[in-house]
Design a protein around this motif. Sequence first.
Motif, PDB file in Angstrom:
ATOM      1  N   ASN A   7       6.569   5.756  31.209  1.00  0.00           N
ATOM      2  CA  ASN A   7       5.587   6.647  30.605  1.00  0.00           C
ATOM      3  C   ASN A   7       6.066   8.086  30.499  1.00  0.00           C
ATOM      4  O   ASN A   7       5.266   9.022  30.453  1.00  0.00           O
ATOM      5  CB  ASN A   7       4.283   6.597  31.411  1.00  0.00           C
ATOM      6  N   THR A   8       7.391   8.255  30.441  1.00  0.00           N
ATOM      7  CA  THR A   8       7.930   9.608  30.386  1.00  0.00           C
ATOM      8  C   THR A   8       8.168  10.041  28.935  1.00  0.00           C
ATOM      9  O   THR A   8       8.334   9.211  28.032  1.00  0.00           O
ATOM     10  CB  THR A   8       9.259   9.700  31.151  1.00  0.00           C
ATOM     11  N   GLU A   9       8.211  11.330  28.736  1.00  0.00           N
ATOM     12  CA  GLU A   9       8.418  11.879  27.400  1.00  0.00           C
ATOM     13  C   GLU A   9       9.822  11.561  26.879  1.00  0.00           C
ATOM     14  O   GLU A   9      10.004  11.251  25.699  1.00  0.00           O
ATOM     15  CB  GLU A   9       8.219  13.402  27.443  1.00  0.00           C
ATOM     16  N   ILE A  10      10.812  11.609  27.761  1.00  0.00           N
ATOM     17  CA  ILE A  10      12.182  11.362  27.332  1.00  0.00           C
ATOM     18  C   ILE A  10      12.352   9.929  26.833  1.00  0.00           C
ATOM     19  O   ILE A  10      13.049   9.672  25.836  1.00  0.00           O
ATOM     20  CB  ILE A  10      13.193  11.660  28.482  1.00  0.00           C
ATOM     21  N   ASN A  11      11.696   8.968  27.489  1.00  0.00           N
ATOM     22  CA  ASN A  11      11.761   7.576  27.039  1.00  0.00           C
ATOM     23  C   ASN A  11      11.088   7.416  25.683  1.00  0.00           C
ATOM     24  O   ASN A  11      11.608   6.720  24.796  1.00  0.00           O
ATOM     25  CB  ASN A  11      11.108   6.661  28.078  1.00  0.00           C
ATOM     26  N   SER A  12       9.945   8.065  25.511  1.00  0.00           N
ATOM     27  CA  SER A  12       9.240   8.003  24.225  1.00  0.00           C
ATOM     28  C   SER A  12      10.100   8.577  23.107  1.00  0.00           C
ATOM     29  O   SER A  12      10.143   8.035  21.990  1.00  0.00           O
ATOM     30  CB  SER A  12       7.914   8.760  24.306  1.00  0.00           C
ATOM     31  N   GLN A  13      10.806   9.666  23.399  1.00  0.00           N
ATOM     32  CA  GLN A  13      11.660  10.289  22.395  1.00  0.00           C
ATOM     33  C   GLN A  13      12.833   9.386  22.029  1.00  0.00           C
ATOM     34  O   GLN A  13      13.214   9.281  20.848  1.00  0.00           O
ATOM     35  CB  GLN A  13      12.183  11.632  22.923  1.00  0.00           C
TER      36      GLN A  13
END
Length: 273
Positions: A7-13
């Motif tokens: 649920n991290t931003e870096i993974n989403s990016q």
Amino acid sequence: MVDHLANTEINSQRIAAVENCFGASGQPLAVPGRVLLGEGILTKECRKKPKPRIFFLFNDILVYGSIVINKRKYNSQHIIPLEDVTLETLPDTLQMKNRWMIKTSKKSFVVSAASLTERKEWISHLEECIRHLLTKTGRQPSTEHAAPWIPDKATDICMRCTQTKFSTLTRRHHCRKCGFVVCADCSRQRFLMPRLSPKPLRVCNLCYRQLLAEKKKEAEADCRQQEPIRSAIPGYEPSSGDDSDKSDDDKADQWPADTEFYTSEVSWSSFHS
């Protein structure tokens, strides 16, 4: 595992970047709990010749596609559920090194990495993801796998009759059951194999006879199982109701012909932690 990245931003990016590279030709990849673990270019042994393919390893699926512009545009997206995957390390050949086979119930194929280290990394991460998923779902490892296709250049004659010589007029065909390269006369039959396709597929004459024999045995076993039911119920009568195997290997490859797949001291794969 790297579930902490879910649920991290870096993974989403990272996932959004992959989706953007495939564009409208690809499927959405962002789902709750999915993590992008790594990516890299592997050489896939295709029907006509080995070709570079971009691979993305997620914690539940393996995605690969054709390279149009590296790191910018990909197409011919394929998605493989990791629960259906088993791996087999293969020996080197004169043309291909650091090889292993990715086996699934629908399609099996051989890939090679730029180095032995990268092969070990890919296999290690894949096996860890597969173990984690099987433990989570309680499923057993897959035991049925599609046969990998023998490359066209591996033989100049039919691998069944060993008489027919291939040429520009005499086409090569592949049996979808054994993967052998065969001539038209040795592969005129079609057989329905639901785990591979909803449509009957081309099979060689030998596999056709074997498949018919297996089907007959299954039918006889079903009849024996129904016999006790018929005898126990008076008047019982059985009721009587009235990939595409096309692959991206046939498409024109847009990877520049003069580009080296791998160069020394350059890593072609990376994994996230």
